[in-house]
Design a protein around this motif. Structure first.
Motif, PDB file in Angstrom:
ATOM      1  N   LEU A   1       1.286 -29.713 -21.465  1.00 47.58           N
ATOM      2  CA  LEU A   1       1.048 -29.576 -20.073  1.00 47.58           C
ATOM      3  C   LEU A   1      -0.489 -29.104 -20.439  1.00 47.58           C
ATOM      4  CD1 LEU A   1       3.432 -27.906 -18.834  1.00 47.58           C
ATOM      5  CD2 LEU A   1       3.725 -30.246 -18.874  1.00 47.58           C
ATOM      6  N   VAL A   2      -1.491 -29.452 -19.963  1.00 48.97           N
ATOM      7  CA  VAL A   2      -2.786 -29.327 -18.876  1.00 48.97           C
ATOM      8  C   VAL A   2      -2.606 -27.969 -18.269  1.00 48.97           C
ATOM      9  CG1 VAL A   2      -4.825 -29.927 -17.824  1.00 48.97           C
ATOM     10  CG2 VAL A   2      -3.703 -31.397 -18.904  1.00 48.97           C
ATOM     11  N   ALA A   3      -2.548 -26.669 -18.787  1.00 53.03           N
ATOM     12  CA  ALA A   3      -1.790 -25.503 -17.694  1.00 53.03           C
ATOM     13  C   ALA A   3      -2.683 -24.971 -16.891  1.00 53.03           C
ATOM     14  CB  ALA A   3      -1.182 -25.048 -19.241  1.00 53.03           C
ATOM     15  N   GLN A   4      -3.511 -25.088 -17.700  1.00 55.26           N
ATOM     16  CA  GLN A   4      -4.922 -24.427 -16.520  1.00 55.26           C
ATOM     17  C   GLN A   4      -6.183 -25.743 -16.448  1.00 55.26           C
ATOM     18  OE1 GLN A   4      -6.125 -20.530 -17.710  1.00 55.26           O
ATOM     19  NE2 GLN A   4      -4.292 -20.638 -19.212  1.00 55.26           N
TER      20      GLN A   4
ATOM     21  N   LEU B   1      -5.407 -27.227 -22.361  1.00 53.87           N
ATOM     22  CA  LEU B   1      -3.856 -27.638 -22.633  1.00 53.87           C
ATOM     23  C   LEU B   1      -2.821 -26.502 -23.492  1.00 53.87           C
ATOM     24  CD1 LEU B   1      -4.391 -30.899 -24.830  1.00 53.87           C
ATOM     25  CD2 LEU B   1      -3.986 -30.752 -22.713  1.00 53.87           C
ATOM     26  N   ALA B   2      -2.088 -26.363 -22.817  1.00 55.02           N
ATOM     27  CA  ALA B   2      -0.516 -25.379 -23.567  1.00 55.02           C
ATOM     28  C   ALA B   2       0.610 -26.028 -23.542  1.00 55.02           C
ATOM     29  CB  ALA B   2      -0.860 -24.281 -23.190  1.00 55.02           C
ATOM     30  N   ILE B   3       1.651 -25.605 -24.777  1.00 47.89           N
ATOM     31  CA  ILE B   3       3.062 -25.448 -24.817  1.00 47.89           C
ATOM     32  C   ILE B   3       3.621 -25.118 -23.532  1.00 47.89           C
ATOM     33  CG2 ILE B   3       5.073 -25.895 -26.119  1.00 47.89           C
ATOM     34  CD1 ILE B   3       2.881 -27.731 -27.585  1.00 47.89           C
ATOM     35  N   ARG B   4       4.296 -25.964 -22.895  1.00 45.53           N
ATOM     36  CA  ARG B   4       4.946 -25.332 -22.039  1.00 45.53           C
ATOM     37  C   ARG B   4       6.321 -24.390 -22.088  1.00 45.53           C
ATOM     38  NH1 ARG B   4       6.940 -28.515 -17.712  1.00 45.53           N
ATOM     39  NH2 ARG B   4       7.468 -30.210 -19.087  1.00 45.53           N
ATOM     40  N   SER B   5       6.025 -23.300 -21.111  1.00 47.66           N
ATOM     41  CA  SER B   5       6.947 -21.903 -20.972  1.00 47.66           C
ATOM     42  C   SER B   5       8.268 -21.991 -21.186  1.00 47.66           C
ATOM     43  CB  SER B   5       6.684 -21.425 -20.095  1.00 47.66           C
ATOM     44  OG  SER B   5       7.069 -19.787 -20.195  1.00 47.66           O
ATOM     45  N   GLY B   6       8.480 -21.119 -21.961  1.00 48.40           N
ATOM     46  CA  GLY B   6       9.812 -21.659 -23.412  1.00 48.40           C
ATOM     47  C   GLY B   6      10.581 -22.467 -23.889  1.00 48.40           C
ATOM     48  N   SER B   7       9.350 -23.363 -24.471  1.00 50.33           N
ATOM     49  CA  SER B   7       9.244 -24.148 -24.575  1.00 50.33           C
ATOM     50  C   SER B   7       9.501 -24.023 -26.464  1.00 50.33           C
ATOM     51  CB  SER B   7       8.601 -25.923 -24.718  1.00 50.33           C
ATOM     52  OG  SER B   7       8.835 -26.716 -26.104  1.00 50.33           O
TER      53      SER B   7
END
Length: 381
Positions: free
Chosen positions: A314-317, A325-331
């Motif tokens: 995702l574009v987390a921020q 970009l970062a991996i979705r939390s919990g994935s």
């Protein structure tokens, strides 16, 4: 404007429009409304482009909805003569609209008060034309409009008649449908939208007022309505491009999203699990519409340059010109190894808001990656 280049050569950020998906989305709703025998009046606030409009209306200008007078004037300049301005009337709006009316544009305005009826009547008299207006009906408490049991409904119609304004009909928008996510709830919202609009028209007709048009519409209800009995036209806009909010509602798949933002990897923070790109909220918009849905998509889903989604990336921020970009939390997915200079595409939360950040579309068709045209977009009010 015609051009020939490839996505991997474009400066970024850049707005990408896939016409293969656009045309498929257009055909889907057009066929559905034809089956109901209902006129489709597309909302051009989503695409804001004459080139895109020519895909919507390949045989020449047709009935449209607009949300700004800039859109109305722009499309009038390209031959569109039947339009609805689906935002509440203000005095300056009435004056600009009457100039269009004087030039032969059948523009219909929107209002829900006696005061607005008087304003429009005066603007019509000053311009020497006969205005037309919809009375806005509130079907779900989402925004503006009159409840169908409001006694002022008949008063507004009477004020229009007294002021020399033609009552075009009633118009409603099931905006609360954007917060739903099951077929049963969406079908119920569509039926409520239909029933409320038809009842409002019935009450006006019983009071002696002609009410020829019963106008409903939102992208979710347009796709889930089981009956449109008594409705004469459907308005929808984001269905042309779709977006992650509509995906979260359950109207489309990610393979239907025709809009994306091309971005470039500009850095990495592996110790934080981050990849930096050159597309922040100035390119993607501040819209976080999926945050209220069951699956939060951050500022957008990330794909490779051909449109293949990276799992849970995702574009987390987002800051003004940086996206993180970062991996979705919990994935359990792993952060991909993306060298600096890698071109990516971001699928947006809200196509209208993301499009509004850009001056033009870079047009592709399918996953080929060849840019075949650049289409300017209208901006402003």
């Amino acid at each position: 404007m015609s051009t020939k280049s490839r996505l991997d050569t474009l400066p970024t950020p850049a707005l990408i429009l896939d016409t293969e998906r656009l045309d498929r989305n257009l055909a889907r709703l057009s066929s559905r409304m034809a089956g109901f025998g209902v006129t489709l009046r597309p909302h051009m606030k989503t695409v804001k482009s004459i080139d895109a409009a020519r895909h919507v209306f390949p045989d020449g200008p047709g009935p449209i909805t607009v949300s700004t007078m800039a859109e109305a004037e722009y499309f009038a300049g390209h031959g569109f003569r039947d339009m609805t301005y689906a935002v509440g009337l203000a005095p300056h709006t009435a004056e600009r609209a009457m100039r269009l009316r004087k030039d032969g544009v059948a523009i219909k305005l929107l209002l829900d008060t006696v005061e607005q009826a008087h304003i429009l009547g005066q603007a019509g008299q000053a311009a020497g034309v006969t205005p037309a207006a919809f009375i806005e009906i509130d079907c779900d408490g989402h925004r503006g409009g009159m409840r169908i049991d409001d006694p002022k409904l008949i008063e507004v119609a009477a004020a229009l008649k007294e002021g020399g304004v033609r009552l075009a009909g009633v118009l409603t928008h099931a905006g609360e449908s954007y917060g739903l996510n099951t077929p049963e709830a969406l079908e119920a919202a569509a039926e409520n939208e239909r029933a409320v609009a038809v009842e409002a028209a019935t009450r006006l007709r019983a009071a002696g007022h002609e009410c020829p048009i019963v106008s409903v519409g939102s992208t979710p209800t347009a796709h889930f309505a089981k009956s449109l009995e008594g409705v004469t036209e459907m308005r929808a806009g984001v269905y042309m491009l779709f977006d992650l909010v509509m995906h979260g509602v359950g109207v489309c798949s990610t393979d239907d999203l025709a809009l994306s933002v091309l971005a470039t990897v500009i850095g990495k923070r592996p110790e934080k699990g981050w990849i930096m790109i050159d597309a922040g909220w100035m390119a993607l918009s501040r819209d976080r519409g999926t945050a209220a849905q069951r699956v939060d998509q951050g500022y957008g889903l990330v794909t490779d340059i051909a449109g293949k989604i990276y799992p849970d990336l995702l574009v987390a921020q987002a800051s003004q010109e940086h996206g993180t970009l970062a991996i979705r939390s919990g994935s359990s997915a792993s952060l991909p190894d993306l060298p600096v200079g890698t071109k990516l595409r971001i699928l947006p939360n809200h196509a209208c808001a993301t499009g509004a950040q850009h001056e033009s579309y870079h047009v592709v068709s399918g996953p080929d990656g060849t840019v075949t045209a650049e289409w300017p977009r209208i901006r402003g009010w």
